[in-house]
Design an enzyme around this catalytic site. Structure first.
Site, mmCIF file in Angstrom:
data_model
loop_
_atom_site.group_PDB
_atom_site.id
_atom_site.type_symbol
_atom_site.label_atom_id
_atom_site.label_comp_id
_atom_site.label_asym_id
_atom_site.label_seq_id
_atom_site.Cartn_x
_atom_site.Cartn_y
_atom_site.Cartn_z
ATOM 1 N N SER A 63 0.540 -1.801 0.207
ATOM 2 C CA SER A 63 0.552 -0.410 0.166
ATOM 3 C C SER A 63 0.751 1.620 -0.251
ATOM 4 O O SER A 63 0.479 2.936 -0.308
ATOM 5 C CB SER A 63 -0.861 0.121 1.172
ATOM 6 O OG SER A 63 -2.078 -0.453 0.462
ATOM 7 N N LYS A 66 0.580 3.481 -2.926
ATOM 8 C CA LYS A 66 -0.269 4.078 -2.972
ATOM 9 C C LYS A 66 0.062 5.940 -3.249
ATOM 10 O O LYS A 66 -0.301 6.608 -3.996
ATOM 11 C CB LYS A 66 -1.516 4.308 -2.136
ATOM 12 C CG LYS A 66 -2.050 2.408 -2.243
ATOM 13 C CD LYS A 66 -3.474 2.011 -1.609
ATOM 14 C CE LYS A 66 -3.790 1.498 -1.371
ATOM 15 N NZ LYS A 66 -4.345 0.601 -0.092
ATOM 16 N N TYR A 189 -2.266 -2.155 -10.832
ATOM 17 C CA TYR A 189 -2.894 -1.994 -9.393
ATOM 18 C C TYR A 189 -1.684 -2.654 -8.640
ATOM 19 O O TYR A 189 -0.995 -2.488 -7.966
ATOM 20 C CB TYR A 189 -4.033 -1.539 -9.343
ATOM 21 C CG TYR A 189 -4.273 -1.986 -7.352
ATOM 22 C CD1 TYR A 189 -3.753 -0.474 -6.299
ATOM 23 C CD2 TYR A 189 -4.435 -3.011 -7.106
ATOM 24 C CE1 TYR A 189 -4.406 -0.836 -5.360
ATOM 25 C CE2 TYR A 189 -4.473 -3.027 -5.050
ATOM 26 C CZ TYR A 189 -4.372 -1.831 -4.679
ATOM 27 O OH TYR A 189 -4.378 -2.329 -3.107
ATOM 28 N N TYR A 241 -4.230 3.924 7.822
ATOM 29 C CA TYR A 241 -5.346 2.709 7.596
ATOM 30 C C TYR A 241 -6.590 3.500 8.877
ATOM 31 O O TYR A 241 -6.464 4.555 9.146
ATOM 32 C CB TYR A 241 -4.933 1.406 8.008
ATOM 33 C CG TYR A 241 -4.211 0.807 6.987
ATOM 34 C CD1 TYR A 241 -4.302 0.788 5.647
ATOM 35 C CD2 TYR A 241 -2.727 -0.271 7.981
ATOM 36 C CE1 TYR A 241 -3.868 0.104 5.082
ATOM 37 C CE2 TYR A 241 -2.080 -0.887 6.844
ATOM 38 C CZ TYR A 241 -2.332 -0.385 4.836
ATOM 39 O OH TYR A 241 -1.724 -1.244 4.333
ATOM 40 N N VAL A 259 0.513 -3.206 4.093
ATOM 41 C CA VAL A 259 0.707 -4.963 4.740
ATOM 42 C C VAL A 259 1.640 -5.839 4.548
ATOM 43 O O VAL A 259 1.602 -7.117 6.026
ATOM 44 C CB VAL A 259 -0.816 -6.135 4.482
ATOM 45 C CG1 VAL A 259 -1.817 -5.060 4.586
ATOM 46 C CG2 VAL A 259 -0.855 -5.980 3.096
HETATM 47 N N1 GLU Z 1 -2.099 -5.333 -2.860
HETATM 48 C C1 GLU Z 1 -2.812 -4.916 -1.708
HETATM 49 C C2 GLU Z 1 -4.393 -4.646 -1.482
HETATM 50 O O1 GLU Z 1 -4.593 -5.299 -2.549
HETATM 51 C C3 GLU Z 1 -2.182 -3.786 -0.494
HETATM 52 C C4 GLU Z 1 -2.715 -4.098 1.229
HETATM 53 C C5 GLU Z 1 -2.641 -2.191 1.586
HETATM 54 O O2 GLU Z 1 -1.117 -2.747 1.631
HETATM 55 O O3 GLU Z 1 -2.938 -2.385 2.233
HETATM 56 O O4 GLU Z 1 -4.627 -5.603 -0.983
#
Ligand code: GLU
Length: 321
Positions: A63, A66, A189, A241, A259
């Site tokens: 994540s 992002k 993504y 989060y 994560v």
């Molecule tokens: N590739 C993970 C997902 O889409 C990223 C999640 C994360 O690190 O929050 O669920």
């Protein structure tokens, strides 16, 4: 930060045996991480490096990507167009929550939750899928300062099991927030999440944001300086989060976690910090990572509201001017 080397050494010893939490297992490949891995890296805005532990151990960025793809979408689309598709409101919901809609606009709340991140990936420009991926990789290269690559097994693992993300993409298509190329957008993504980094790289990326978009080592501009403010604002309000509010309260610097166990944080004009430890809590945040950042913020008064507003120019203007 003169006593920083000793302090990160102390933190490393203090928390290396903290074994609560779990490896992320909903992406099967991520269970291959070693729960003992632990690293702390700090890189100042002028390129000085302080680090300890497994700072060269590779893992996938997840994540944390992002943040950087959002910066690229800002450059590709401009602020207003992007705001029409993706909001900047924290949700208080888990990162993979099935989209909570703004009733009028039908847009995802922010680019740090999966719904918003998939919509962001859908806005990256390029002549075809390969061109988009190459542009993305080049952007990450500028932040990190060396060539980058995708972890193919993690990418395939995410692609094979990402049904929830696929559901989000279908909803976004239904709301007119992405184009009718769902699999291509999801692949981009999943690829951005599968970028291989280590803790040192993450600190360099954070330091680049701290240095107004210029990589402190290579001096290359990774993102237009005008957009750094946008990126940091979204990190500050939505980056951790559904712990973002408490993080802002306790630590008080823009941050993003993933994560796979990384957390990055930016002290504007000063430094980028990254911590890596793959044992995460229920919300998806690295448990040792949170402990380290709380201690660093306390020790060095990193919280943004602990610092004087020395750069706030209007404070220097007298009323008669
Ligand atoms: N590739 C993970 C997902 O889409 C990223 C999640 C994360 O690190 O929050 O669920």
């Amino acid at each position: 930060m003169s006593d920083l080397p000793e302090f990160i050494e102390y933190l490393y010893e203090e928390y290396r045996h903290l074994n609560s939490g779990n490896l992320a297992n909903y992406i099967p490949e991520l269970t291959k991480a070693n729960p003992d891995w632990f690293a702390i890296s700090v890189i100042t805005a002028d390129g000085e490096v302080f680090e300890i532990g497994d700072s060269t151990e590779n893992f996938t960025i997840q994540s944390i990507s992002k943040v950087f793809v959002y910066g690229m979408a800002l450059e590709d689309c401009d602020r207003q167009t992007l705001l029409e598709k993706i909001g900047v409101e924290p949700t208080g919901d888990p990162f993979n929550s099935v989209i909570r809609l703004d009733e009028n606009s039908k847009r995802p709340d922010n680019p740090m939750v999966n719904a918003g991140a998939i919509a962001t990936a859908g806005l990256i420009k390029g002549t075809d899928a390969t061109d988009k991926l190459n542009r993305l990789l080049d952007m990450f290269r500028r932040y990190i300062g060396h060539d980058v690559f995708i972890d193919a097994p993690v990418f395939m693992s995410e692609r094979a099991t990402g049904h929830r993300n696929r559901a989000l993409a279908n909803l976004l298509l239904n709301f007119g927030m992405i184009e009718d190329k769902i699999e291509q957008i999801l692949d981009l993504y999943f690829q951005q999440c599968s970028l291989v980094v280590n803790c040192h790289d993450l600190a360099m990326m954070a330091a680049t944001l701290a240095n107004r978009g210029i990589n402190p080592k290579t001096k290359e501009q990774a993102v237009k300086p005008d957009y750094v403010r946008d990126i940091l604002s979204v990190m500050y309000t939505c980056g951790m989060y559904n712990y973002a509010g408490e993080w802002a309260y306790r630590v008080g610097i823009p941050a993003k976690s993933g994560v796979s166990g990384g957390i990055i944080a930016v002290i504007p004009d000063r430094a980028g910090i990254a911590v890596y430890s793959p044992l995460i809590d229920q919300r998806g945040n690295s448990i040792r990572g949170i402990k380290v950042f709380e201690a660093l913020a306390d020790k060095f008064h990193l919280h943004l509201f602990d610092r004087p507003l020395e750069k706030c120019s209007f404070l220097n203007i007298s009323p008669s001017e």
